[in-house]
Each structure stands twice: as C-alpha cells, then as structure tokens.
Design a protein around this motif. Structure first.
Motif, mmCIF file in Angstrom:
data_model
loop_
_atom_site.group_PDB
_atom_site.id
_atom_site.type_symbol
_atom_site.label_atom_id
_atom_site.label_comp_id
_atom_site.label_asym_id
_atom_site.label_seq_id
_atom_site.Cartn_x
_atom_site.Cartn_y
_atom_site.Cartn_z
ATOM 1 N N ASN A 228 0.896 -1.134 -0.099
ATOM 2 C CA ASN A 228 -0.008 0.102 -0.069
ATOM 3 C C ASN A 228 0.840 1.115 -0.039
ATOM 4 N N ILE A 229 1.827 1.301 0.796
ATOM 5 C CA ILE A 229 2.942 2.333 0.734
ATOM 6 C C ILE A 229 3.442 2.682 -0.690
ATOM 7 N N VAL A 230 3.731 1.684 -1.261
ATOM 8 C CA VAL A 230 4.434 1.848 -2.719
ATOM 9 C C VAL A 230 2.973 2.232 -3.648
ATOM 10 N N CYS A 231 2.145 1.857 -3.680
ATOM 11 C CA CYS A 231 0.826 2.271 -4.477
ATOM 12 C C CYS A 231 0.450 3.713 -4.058
ATOM 13 N N LEU A 232 0.578 4.029 -2.689
ATOM 14 C CA LEU A 232 -0.093 5.536 -2.556
ATOM 15 C C LEU A 232 1.172 6.306 -3.134
ATOM 16 N N SER A 233 2.520 6.117 -2.828
ATOM 17 C CA SER A 233 3.620 6.789 -3.325
ATOM 18 C C SER A 233 3.449 7.238 -4.948
ATOM 19 N N LEU A 234 3.120 5.926 -5.539
ATOM 20 C CA LEU A 234 2.990 6.250 -7.215
ATOM 21 C C LEU A 234 1.729 6.925 -7.451
ATOM 22 N N MET A 235 0.632 7.036 -6.855
ATOM 23 C CA MET A 235 -0.461 7.549 -6.984
ATOM 24 C C MET A 235 -0.247 9.107 -6.851
ATOM 25 N N SER A 236 0.625 9.312 -5.436
ATOM 26 C CA SER A 236 0.978 10.780 -5.291
ATOM 27 C C SER A 236 1.777 11.260 -6.200
ATOM 28 N N LEU A 237 2.961 10.576 -6.540
ATOM 29 C CA LEU A 237 3.502 11.381 -7.711
ATOM 30 C C LEU A 237 2.909 11.533 -9.145
ATOM 31 N N LEU A 304 0.100 8.678 6.956
ATOM 32 C CA LEU A 304 0.672 9.784 6.350
ATOM 33 C C LEU A 304 0.503 9.974 4.877
ATOM 34 N N LEU A 305 0.764 8.798 4.290
ATOM 35 C CA LEU A 305 0.752 8.760 2.663
ATOM 36 C C LEU A 305 -0.551 8.905 2.492
ATOM 37 N N MET A 306 -1.756 8.181 3.089
ATOM 38 C CA MET A 306 -2.995 8.371 2.682
ATOM 39 C C MET A 306 -3.577 9.596 2.782
ATOM 40 N N ILE A 307 -3.233 10.470 3.770
ATOM 41 C CA ILE A 307 -3.580 11.890 3.661
ATOM 42 C C ILE A 307 -3.013 12.562 2.577
ATOM 43 N N ALA A 308 -1.607 12.266 2.256
ATOM 44 C CA ALA A 308 -1.308 13.043 1.236
ATOM 45 C C ALA A 308 -1.704 12.599 -0.275
ATOM 46 N N GLN A 309 -1.696 11.364 -0.231
ATOM 47 C CA GLN A 309 -2.328 10.852 -1.523
ATOM 48 C C GLN A 309 -3.773 11.681 -1.882
#
Length: 326
Positions: A228-237, A304-309
């Motif tokens: 999930n961290i990898v997916c959220l990072s890609l989605m945010s980018l 934290l990544l969920m909020i950012a994404q």
C-alpha cells in the motif's frame, strides 16, 4: 452503467434475503419477507426511471416534480442507513459470538442486544448458511447503489426548471481510442495494480485470520503495508505530475454554475473526510502506543501517505473538473 451494475447485485442480495428469511417463516413476522420483495421492486422501478429520465430537464409541474424527486432521494438515504445499520449489527453479533460462550451470547440477546427475531431462529441447513453469508457479503453493493441513486436524483432535482445557455458552453466530443499509447499504458498499469492488490488482500486475510503463528501474521502485515505504501507513493507522484502538466497546458477555467460538478466536488471532499479521520486517529494511536516496532512505523507511514495522496488527488480532480475543453 454503474447504477445498473450495483442494481443487479442489489437484486441478487434481495433474492438471498428472501431465501434466508423464508427458511424462518414459522418464527418470523411476514414483514421480514415482504421487505426485500418491495425493495427489489423499488430498485427495478428506480433504475428504469433513472435510465430513461436522467437527462431530462423538466419545465412543467415543477413543484410536483421536485417533491417526487426529494421523496425518492430521502427514501434512498433511508435504505442506505438501514443497510449500514444491519451490516454493523451483524458484525457486532459475529464479534460477540467469537469472544463469548453461546449461553452468554443468547442471554445478552434476550436482555436487549437483539436486533431482530432472526437471531432466535436456528440456521442449520447448508442452503440457509449460503443465503445468510451471501446477502451480508452483498450489502456493500446495496449501500453503493443507494448512494449512487441519491446522487443522480439530486442532480435531477437541481436541474428542474433550469435553462442552459448553449452558446456559452463549448461542446467537446472526446474521441477515446483504447490502443493509443497513453491510454493503453494507463489501463495496463491500472489492471496490474488492481490484480496485485486483490492478491495481496486475499493473502493478508488468509494469513491473519487463519494462521496462529505470530511470525506469519507479522509477515502478512508487513507485506500489506509495504504494497500500500508503494501504491500510495506512485499515486501521489502521478497526481502531482498531472497538476504540473495543468500549469503548462494553460486553459480558461469554467466558473459557470454546474449542479453536477458541484455535487461531484462535494461528494469527493465528503468521502475524503472519512479517510482523513481514519488516518488521523491511526496516527494518534500509533504515536501514543508502546512499544514502537517496524509494523508501527509502516502503519504510520501508510497513514501519512494516505492523507497526502487524497489531498493531491482531490486537487488534481477538482482542477480538472473546472478546466475548459481545448
């Protein structure tokens, strides 16, 4: 199309409900069996009405039309609240059964924690268990159908008596080509992520619920959070990249009043508030808890990544909704 998809699953849920309640016709009131039948009829009639009339802009009998649409909207919200309540009570009973003996559970039901008389009836046959498990698994589709229909009826209600100035809006017919390079890459990456996510979720559920070894549970949690961290990072980018592209592709912003777009933005922000709240409480729980291990660190990063994404995604979508066609 989305409405019909959810409607089909809602009808299947009603069939399972009728089959389940019919197994207890001797110890249930008739209203329990009649309710899913009436609900199925309501789903069919409403879906047909929205399919035929969703694009209509009514200019006669305005008050009667608004009254009927608002009655339909409130009915959908009432069905939605009923479904959410039933699902929550069922999960609460399941938790009680796992954590208590059968005698204590039955005593609690008699004292006042019983939601309906169904709990007093025995469901011992195989087909009864299939009906029972089936309709609770299909509850999310019914919940989504009610929200989907409510949103469409709300837009129709806002459009009653509305005049559209055809000269002030540019009509752009989008030409969608599946195998154009950008569309094809996006669809393929999305399908890969979707299939991978389902596989990770199934492995996670199996390992956490069936395994008794704490090491395997920790491995499942680690795998789940890392994916999930990898997916959220890609989605945010990707969302940040889309917003940057908007800056170079300068277009006029559409500031005209649009009920559909207003509802889209309101639903988008409202849905994000729930995820923001979950992430916020997760962060507070992780910071306040001890000891802090690798799982806690992964959980904190995930929250934290969920909020950012969600923030970057909402900014990207809302800005895109207000842009004029080329």
């Amino acid at each position: 199309g989305g409405l019909i998809l959810f409607a089909i699953f809602s009808l299947v849920m009603d069939v399972f409900k009728i089959g389940y309640y019919s197994s207890f016709y001797s110890c249930l009131s008739a209203i329990k069996i009649i309710y899913p039948i009436v609900q199925a009829i309501f789903v069919v009639v409403q879906t047909y009405f929205l399919w035929v009339s969703a694009k209509d802009c009514i200019h006669v009998h305005l008050n009667v039309t608004r009254c009927g649409l608002m009655l339909t909207l409130t009915t959908n919200l009432a069905v939605w609240m009923s479904a959410v309540t039933d699902e929550s009570v069922h999960k609460a009973h399941s938790k009680l059964k796992k954590n208590m003996t059968e005698e204590i559970f039955r005593w609690l039901l008699k004292v006042g924690m019983r939601s309906s008389s169904v709990e007093e009836c025995n469901c011992n046959s195989q087909i009864c268990q299939i009906f029972k498990n089936g309709y609770f698994w299909l509850y999310p589709f019914n919940i989504e159908y009610s929200l989907f229909a409510s949103a469409m009826v709300y837009v129709m209600w806002k459009n009653v008596g509305r005049f559209i100035d055809h000269h002030s809006h540019h009509i752009q017919h989008l030409k969608f080509r599946l195998f154009r390079r950008t569309f094809f890459v996006g669809i393929m990456l999305g399908l890969i992520i979707l299939v991978s996510g389902l596989g990770v979720l199934i492995l996670y559920e199996v390992q956490v619920n069936s395994s008794t070894e704490s090491s395997k549970k920790r491995q499942a949690l680690t795998m789940y959070y890392i994916f999930n961290i990898v997916c959220l990072s890609l989605m945010s980018l990707v969302c940040i990249g889309g917003s940057v592209i908007y800056r170079f592709d300068k277009r006029d912003m559409d500031r005209h009043k649009n009920p559909t777009r207003t509802l889209d933005v309101a639903l988008l922000m409202g849905a994000a508030l729930g995820q923001y709240a979950i992430s916020y409480y997760s962060i507070v729980a992780i910071v306040a808890s001890t000891p802090r291990d690798a799982i806690s660190a992964l959980n904190l990063t995930y929250a934290l990544l969920m909020i950012a994404q969600h923030t970057f995604q909402n900014v990207f979508i809302i800005e895109g909704l207000h842009r004029q066609p080329p």
